[in-house]
Design a protein around this motif. Sequence first.
Motif, PDB file in Angstrom:
ATOM      1  N   SER A 157       0.830  -1.211   0.000  1.00 14.51           N
ATOM      2  CA  SER A 157       0.000   0.000   0.000  1.00 14.51           C
ATOM      3  C   SER A 157       0.861   1.257   0.000  1.00 14.51           C
ATOM      4  CB  SER A 157      -0.964   0.001   1.180  1.00 14.51           C
ATOM      5  OG  SER A 157      -0.255   0.066   2.391  1.00 14.51           O
ATOM      6  N   ASP A 158       2.080   1.163   0.542  1.00 17.02           N
ATOM      7  CA  ASP A 158       2.982   2.319   0.524  1.00 17.02           C
ATOM      8  C   ASP A 158       3.460   2.638  -0.893  1.00 17.02           C
ATOM      9  OD1 ASP A 158       2.763   2.615   3.254  1.00 17.02           O
ATOM     10  OD2 ASP A 158       4.594   1.495   3.692  1.00 17.02           O
ATOM     11  N   ASP A 159       3.501   1.614  -1.760  1.00 19.03           N
ATOM     12  CA  ASP A 159       3.945   1.795  -3.142  1.00 19.03           C
ATOM     13  C   ASP A 159       2.803   2.195  -4.072  1.00 19.03           C
ATOM     14  OD1 ASP A 159       6.475   0.985  -2.341  1.00 19.03           O
ATOM     15  OD2 ASP A 159       6.119  -1.106  -2.881  1.00 19.03           O
ATOM     16  N   ASP A 160       1.579   1.959  -3.648  1.00 19.68           N
ATOM     17  CA  ASP A 160       0.417   2.216  -4.484  1.00 19.68           C
ATOM     18  C   ASP A 160      -0.136   3.603  -4.192  1.00 19.68           C
ATOM     19  OD1 ASP A 160      -1.903   2.248  -5.937  1.00 19.68           O
ATOM     20  OD2 ASP A 160      -2.917   0.704  -4.752  1.00 19.68           O
ATOM     21  N   PRO A 161       0.017   4.552  -5.134  1.00 18.67           N
ATOM     22  CA  PRO A 161      -0.466   5.905  -4.866  1.00 18.67           C
ATOM     23  C   PRO A 161      -1.991   5.977  -4.707  1.00 18.67           C
ATOM     24  CG  PRO A 161       0.241   5.701  -7.145  1.00 18.67           C
ATOM     25  CD  PRO A 161       0.623   4.427  -6.448  1.00 18.67           C
ATOM     26  N   PHE A 162      -2.691   4.937  -5.132  1.00 18.65           N
ATOM     27  CA  PHE A 162      -4.152   4.927  -5.078  1.00 18.65           C
ATOM     28  C   PHE A 162      -4.693   4.124  -3.895  1.00 18.65           C
ATOM     29  CE2 PHE A 162      -3.147   6.124  -9.353  1.00 18.65           C
ATOM     30  CZ  PHE A 162      -4.131   7.033  -9.687  1.00 18.65           C
ATOM     31  N   HIS A 163      -3.824   3.755  -2.946  1.00 15.81           N
ATOM     32  CA  HIS A 163      -4.276   2.879  -1.858  1.00 15.81           C
ATOM     33  C   HIS A 163      -5.380   3.502  -1.000  1.00 15.81           C
ATOM     34  CE1 HIS A 163      -1.280   5.136   0.499  1.00 15.81           C
ATOM     35  NE2 HIS A 163      -1.959   4.757   1.562  1.00 15.81           N
ATOM     36  N   ASP A 164      -5.468   4.820  -0.927  1.00 13.43           N
ATOM     37  CA  ASP A 164      -6.526   5.488  -0.155  1.00 13.43           C
ATOM     38  C   ASP A 164      -7.671   5.988  -1.036  1.00 13.43           C
ATOM     39  OD1 ASP A 164      -5.477   5.163   2.376  1.00 13.43           O
ATOM     40  OD2 ASP A 164      -4.381   7.066   2.346  1.00 13.43           O
ATOM     41  N   CYS A 165      -7.671   5.620  -2.303  1.00 13.92           N
ATOM     42  CA  CYS A 165      -8.668   6.137  -3.240  1.00 13.92           C
ATOM     43  C   CYS A 165      -9.761   5.112  -3.508  1.00 13.92           C
ATOM     44  CB  CYS A 165      -8.004   6.487  -4.579  1.00 13.92           C
ATOM     45  SG  CYS A 165      -6.783   7.779  -4.466  1.00 13.92           S
ATOM     46  N   TYR A 225      -7.068  12.000  -9.029  1.00 12.74           N
ATOM     47  CA  TYR A 225      -6.155  12.916  -9.730  1.00 12.74           C
ATOM     48  C   TYR A 225      -5.035  13.379  -8.807  1.00 12.74           C
ATOM     49  CZ  TYR A 225      -9.054  13.453 -13.935  1.00 12.74           C
ATOM     50  OH  TYR A 225      -9.732  13.246 -15.111  1.00 12.74           O
ATOM     51  N   HIS A 226      -5.360  13.647  -7.563  1.00  8.57           N
ATOM     52  CA  HIS A 226      -4.348  14.074  -6.584  1.00  8.57           C
ATOM     53  C   HIS A 226      -3.297  12.979  -6.412  1.00  8.57           C
ATOM     54  CE1 HIS A 226      -3.540  15.911  -2.321  1.00  8.57           C
ATOM     55  NE2 HIS A 226      -2.564  16.113  -3.157  1.00  8.57           N
ATOM     56  N   ALA A 227      -3.745  11.729  -6.272  1.00  9.32           N
ATOM     57  CA  ALA A 227      -2.813  10.602  -6.121  1.00  9.32           C
ATOM     58  C   ALA A 227      -1.905  10.483  -7.337  1.00  9.32           C
ATOM     59  CB  ALA A 227      -3.588   9.309  -5.898  1.00  9.32           C
ATOM     60  N   ALA A 228      -2.483  10.592  -8.525  1.00 12.11           N
ATOM     61  CA  ALA A 228      -1.685  10.492  -9.752  1.00 12.11           C
ATOM     62  C   ALA A 228      -0.694  11.643  -9.847  1.00 12.11           C
ATOM     63  CB  ALA A 228      -2.597  10.471 -10.977  1.00 12.11           C
ATOM     64  N   TYR A 229      -1.142  12.854  -9.511  1.00 10.68           N
ATOM     65  CA  TYR A 229      -0.269  14.024  -9.593  1.00 10.68           C
ATOM     66  C   TYR A 229       0.931  13.896  -8.647  1.00 10.68           C
ATOM     67  CZ  TYR A 229       1.359  18.826  -9.525  1.00 10.68           C
ATOM     68  OH  TYR A 229       2.149  19.944  -9.608  1.00 10.68           O
TER      69      TYR A 229
END
Length: 144
Positions: A3-11, A106-110
């Motif tokens: 989850s630390d590597d996945d920018p979308f883990h909280d999305c 979008y925030h996670a991707a940015y």
Amino acid sequence: MTSDDDPFHDCELGPDAILGTRTFEDVLFTDDTETPVNVLTGETPAHSQATVEEAKEFAASIDTETPQIALPASVEAQVETASKPYTAAAFFHFKATGSLKRHRAYHAAYNSDTFSVEFEANYETGDLTISVDEEDRQSEFENV
């Protein structure tokens, strides 16, 4: 991937929901943004008179690492707070993208090195276009 590597883990949305190019129509401050009118005089109050250039300069002046756009302020907010007819927000703000889920994605991707996120704010039409591409992960391993 942890989850630390996945920018979308909280999305709630994954990257597939935002990959590609999407245009959000009529979401930016424009010269046609609604402003209040004094019913006694028929005039727009001075605080609600503004140009697109003023709004763009205001958004650009916000001291943050995330690029800002100028969004229209509601007539109610302009009247209640005697504020300008625009406000500034991150280019992926939910008022522009239409949902908090998309805002977070979008925030996670940015904020991720895995994605390239670009946007174009067209203040003549009021349209905001956001493009998200996944970076070529192959190049990370070419020099190993």
